[in-house]
Design an enzyme around this catalytic site. Structure first.
Site, short mmCIF file in Angstrom:
data_model
loop_
_atom_site.label_atom_id
_atom_site.label_comp_id
_atom_site.label_asym_id
_atom_site.label_seq_id
_atom_site.Cartn_x
_atom_site.Cartn_y
_atom_site.Cartn_z
N GLY A 21 -4.75 -4.13 -3.80
CA GLY A 21 -5.66 -3.29 -4.08
C GLY A 21 -4.71 -1.92 -4.39
O GLY A 21 -4.14 -1.21 -3.53
N HIS A 22 -4.76 -1.52 -5.59
CA HIS A 22 -4.06 -0.51 -6.09
C HIS A 22 -4.99 0.81 -6.76
O HIS A 22 -5.75 0.37 -7.54
CB HIS A 22 -3.04 -0.88 -7.40
CG HIS A 22 -2.15 -2.01 -6.98
ND1 HIS A 22 -1.25 -2.70 -8.00
CD2 HIS A 22 -1.88 -2.38 -5.77
CE1 HIS A 22 -0.67 -3.63 -7.16
NE2 HIS A 22 -0.93 -3.54 -5.89
N ASP A 56 2.35 14.54 2.07
CA ASP A 56 1.24 15.72 2.64
C ASP A 56 0.67 15.13 3.71
O ASP A 56 0.26 15.98 4.60
CB ASP A 56 0.33 15.93 1.36
CG ASP A 56 -0.16 14.43 0.91
OD1 ASP A 56 0.67 13.61 0.48
OD2 ASP A 56 -1.33 14.20 1.04
N GLN A 98 1.80 -6.15 -3.10
CA GLN A 98 2.25 -6.47 -1.85
C GLN A 98 3.59 -5.62 -1.52
O GLN A 98 3.89 -4.45 -2.22
CB GLN A 98 2.42 -7.66 -1.38
CG GLN A 98 1.14 -8.43 -1.24
CD GLN A 98 0.64 -8.84 -2.35
OE1 GLN A 98 1.14 -9.57 -3.26
NE2 GLN A 98 -0.63 -8.62 -2.62
N LYS A 118 1.94 2.26 -4.94
CA LYS A 118 2.42 1.63 -6.30
C LYS A 118 1.58 1.86 -7.40
O LYS A 118 1.97 2.22 -8.60
CB LYS A 118 2.84 0.23 -6.15
CG LYS A 118 3.47 -0.24 -5.07
CD LYS A 118 3.67 -1.65 -4.89
CE LYS A 118 2.21 -2.52 -4.34
NZ LYS A 118 1.92 -2.05 -3.08
N ASP A 123 0.69 -1.08 -0.03
CA ASP A 123 -0.04 -0.20 0.05
C ASP A 123 0.81 1.26 -0.14
O ASP A 123 0.33 2.22 0.53
CB ASP A 123 -0.88 -0.01 1.21
CG ASP A 123 -2.00 -1.32 1.13
OD1 ASP A 123 -2.15 -1.66 0.17
OD2 ASP A 123 -2.14 -1.69 2.37
P1 GDP Z 1 -0.74 0.44 -3.34
O1 GDP Z 1 -1.34 -0.87 -2.97
O2 GDP Z 1 0.68 0.30 -3.34
O3 GDP Z 1 -1.20 0.65 -5.07
O4 GDP Z 1 -1.38 1.46 -2.56
P2 GDP Z 1 -2.97 1.84 -2.18
O5 GDP Z 1 -3.74 2.09 -3.43
O6 GDP Z 1 -3.26 0.57 -1.56
O7 GDP Z 1 -2.72 2.74 -1.08
C1 GDP Z 1 -2.28 4.05 -1.36
C2 GDP Z 1 -3.31 5.08 -1.04
O8 GDP Z 1 -2.85 6.50 -0.86
C3 GDP Z 1 -4.49 5.17 -1.93
O9 GDP Z 1 -5.79 5.47 -1.41
C4 GDP Z 1 -3.97 6.41 -2.82
O10 GDP Z 1 -4.99 7.22 -3.51
C5 GDP Z 1 -3.30 7.21 -2.03
N1 GDP Z 1 -2.19 8.05 -2.20
C6 GDP Z 1 -1.18 7.59 -2.95
N2 GDP Z 1 -0.09 8.61 -3.12
C7 GDP Z 1 -0.72 9.63 -2.38
C8 GDP Z 1 -0.27 10.68 -1.66
O11 GDP Z 1 0.90 11.27 -2.16
N3 GDP Z 1 -0.68 11.64 -0.90
C9 GDP Z 1 -2.10 11.21 -0.52
N4 GDP Z 1 -2.57 11.85 0.44
N5 GDP Z 1 -2.57 10.07 -0.82
C10 GDP Z 1 -1.95 9.37 -1.80
P1 IMO Z 2 -1.00 -4.17 -2.22
O1 IMO Z 2 -0.37 -4.86 -3.48
C1 IMO Z 2 -1.21 -4.58 2.01
C2 IMO Z 2 -1.15 -8.54 3.59
C3 IMO Z 2 -2.40 -9.19 4.67
C4 IMO Z 2 -1.81 -10.15 5.37
C5 IMO Z 2 -0.68 -10.78 4.47
C6 IMO Z 2 -1.06 -12.09 4.15
O2 IMO Z 2 -2.25 -3.49 -2.31
O3 IMO Z 2 0.12 -3.45 -1.70
P2 IMO Z 2 -2.72 -12.75 1.91
O4 IMO Z 2 -4.17 -12.63 1.40
O5 IMO Z 2 -1.82 -12.16 0.89
O6 IMO Z 2 -2.45 -14.27 2.24
O7 IMO Z 2 -2.29 -11.97 3.28
O8 IMO Z 2 -0.33 -9.92 3.51
N1 IMO Z 2 -1.35 -8.22 2.51
C7 IMO Z 2 -1.23 -6.81 2.10
N2 IMO Z 2 -1.03 -5.85 2.60
N3 IMO Z 2 -1.32 -4.44 0.76
C8 IMO Z 2 -1.34 -5.57 0.04
O9 IMO Z 2 -1.40 -5.41 -1.37
C9 IMO Z 2 -1.63 -6.69 0.64
N4 IMO Z 2 -1.72 -8.15 0.23
C10 IMO Z 2 -1.74 -8.78 1.16
O10 IMO Z 2 -3.22 -7.87 5.10
O11 IMO Z 2 -1.11 -9.49 6.38
MG MG Z 3 -2.93 -1.54 -1.70
#
Ligand code: GDP
Ligand code: IMO
Ligand code: MG
Length: 425
Positions: A40-41, A334, A225, A16, A13
């Site tokens: 979840g991206h 931010d 991840q 990416k 998270d």
């Molecule tokens: P990923 O799994 O690595 O793609 O990240 P996620 O999408 O799960 O989580 C990142 C969250 O931070 C999302 O809700 C994005 O919209 C948000 N986000 C990404 N970059 C920024 C940033 O620079 N500032 C803020 N406030 N939110 C951001």
């Molecule tokens: P993105 O790509 C954050 C965590 C789960 C749990 C562990 C194992 O959005 O960064 P699983 O279902 O993979 O067997 O769970 O990994 N986990 C993540 N945490 N971002 C993710 O993906 C994750 N995918 C799995 O919360 O701790």
């Molecule tokens: Mg994510």
């Protein structure tokens, strides 16, 4: 543009999705290499939020080709739902811009059931998985009983393999978990339909991707991840079941390391993790609530509140080495705008010694005490900054210090969730 791997350098998270979306502009192909719909991206653009779980975040750009690589575990119902979700939002998704490797393994209902049963049986020591069947599917892959897209397209092979799997899983359900058995026919019929619906997208991933590189196309390898959820290098057993580090890009797409030019690590300006496991710099409750609220730190897949903490330079420094990171993208700067002080963890204290790398023993990792360096906050809104020089001096100093501590240059800074709220340094 060179071909680059983009990985999460913390616990997932990191943002990416947003960074991939930004870099896709200059790439031709985006290939996911591991994980499944546990990911979840999020990408925010044109006033809309898009959350993708399986399809590469590059899908939002027209004229780019996205691949779900052989290293990904695919829940076909989830994939079809995601295709429909994107189409509803006006995004074209068809064979012209999406291919799924025929060697990718399929997630079945018994994988999801086993994932949940295992977690429930472990109880307090559970991993906190996403419940998507990821671990059990990779278990079958390693045990050589998994079913791949290539099998699904051959009804007789598929029948034989599914029958053997359901027989075995039903024994596990009844003898270990006291759970009801699954029926073969409905699952067989359901999955044949998925095969028909997805057939046009199924490709020989390694052949298509290597040809694209030979033809001079640049590829973004999209990790899911993060480094410390990697099955080998993470906080084992509190990890996912695949290689989320850059090495996973080769095995998970069939492209050799000599064809990849660069590794970009994505980090948050602080740290988060979802699920159980060690987290040395985790915030105390009040700060946790402040940053979680400001950063909207709720899972994009399970909506669980994310655990939040200070930036851990011990982790990221190790990540730089494990992934061979050349460049860092820092997101969510931010979110620290209102913090009067910001801490960076520079080392761990354990048993009277200072550790500069994380210990391999998970019990030790859970007990280390972070050593902090305290920096003054900038107490200014950075969300409108369009270049490094726009940032307040304290924020610039914070980023410069992160670079020094982790041993890699920062080339991208993100200051908001929208596509335009990021700049190259
Ligand atoms: P990923 O799994 O690595 O793609 O990240 P996620 O999408 O799960 O989580 C990142 C969250 O931070 C999302 O809700 C994005 O919209 C948000 N986000 C990404 N970059 C920024 C940033 O620079 N500032 C803020 N406030 N939110 C951001
Ligand atoms: P993105 O790509 C954050 C965590 C789960 C749990 C562990 C194992 O959005 O960064 P699983 O279902 O993979 O067997 O769970 O990994 N986990 C993540 N945490 N971002 C993710 O993906 C994750 N995918 C799995 O919360 O701790
Ligand atoms: Mg994510």
């Amino acid at each position: 543009m060179p071909s680059s791997v983009v990985v999460g350098a913390q616990w997932g998270d990191e943002g990416k999705g947003k960074i991939i979306d930004m870099l896709t502009e200059k790439a031709h192909v985006v290939a996911r290499f591991q994980g499944g719909n546990n990911a979840g991206h999020t990408v925010v653009t044109g006033g809309q939020e898009f959350i993708v779980h399986l399809i590469p975040s590059g899908i939002l750009h027209t004229g780019k080709y996205c691949i779900i690589g052989n290293g990904v575990v695919v829940d076909p119902a989830g994939l079809l739902t995601e295709i429909e979700y994107l189409r509803q939002k006006g995004i074209t998704v068809d064979a012209s811009n999406l291919g799924v490797s025929d060697q990718a393994h399929l997630i079945f209902p018994y994988h999801r059931t086993l994932d949940k049963l295992k977690e429930a049986k472990i109880g307090a020591g559970k991993i906190g998985t996403t419940g998507r069947g990821i671990g059990p599917c990779y278990t079958d892959k390693a045990a050589r009983v998994g079913i791949r897209f290539a099998d699904l397209l051959d009804p007789e092979t598929f029948r034989r393999k599914l029958q053997a799997n359901i027989e075995e899983k039903n024994l596990i359900f009844s003898r270990i978990y006291d759970a009801p058995p699954l029926q073969f026919e409905p699952i067989y019929e359901e999955y044949l339909k998925y095969g028909e619906a997805l057939e046009k997208l199924i490709i020989n991933g390694p052949v298509v991707l290597n040809k694209a590189i030979t033809d001079g196309k640049s590829v973004l390898f999209e990790g899911a991840q993060g480094t410390f959820l990697d099955i080998d290098h993470g906080t084992y057993p509190y990890v996912t079941s695949s290689n989320a580090t850059s090495g996973g890009a080769c095995a998970g797409t069939g492209v050799g390391p000599s064809r990849i030019d660069k590794v970009i690590g994505v980090v948050k300006a602080y740290t988060t993790r979802v699920g159980e496991g060690p987290f040395p710099t985790e915030f105390p409750p009040v700060l946790m609530e402040q940053i979680r609220t400001k950063g909207k730190e709720y899972g994009a897949t399970t909506a669980r509140p994310r655990r939040c903490g200070w930036f851990d330079a011990v982790l990221v420094r190790h990540s730089v080495i494990l992934n061979g990171i050349n460049e860092i993208a820092v997101t969510k700067l931010d979110v620290l705008d209102d913090s009067p002080r910001v801490n960076i963890c520079t080392g761990y204290r354990f048993n009277g010694k200072v550790l500069e790398t994380p210990p391999s023993n998970i019990e030790h990792w859970s007990k280390v005490e972070p050593i902090y360096e305290e920096h003054p906050g900038w107490l200014k809104d950075t969300s409108g900054c369009g270049c490094f020089e726009d940032l307040p001096p304290q924020a610039r100093r914070y980023l410069k210090r992160l670079e020094e501590l982790v041993g890699s240059k920062i080339t991208i800074v993100s200051v908001g969730s929208k596509r335009e709220q990021a700049f190259h340094v």
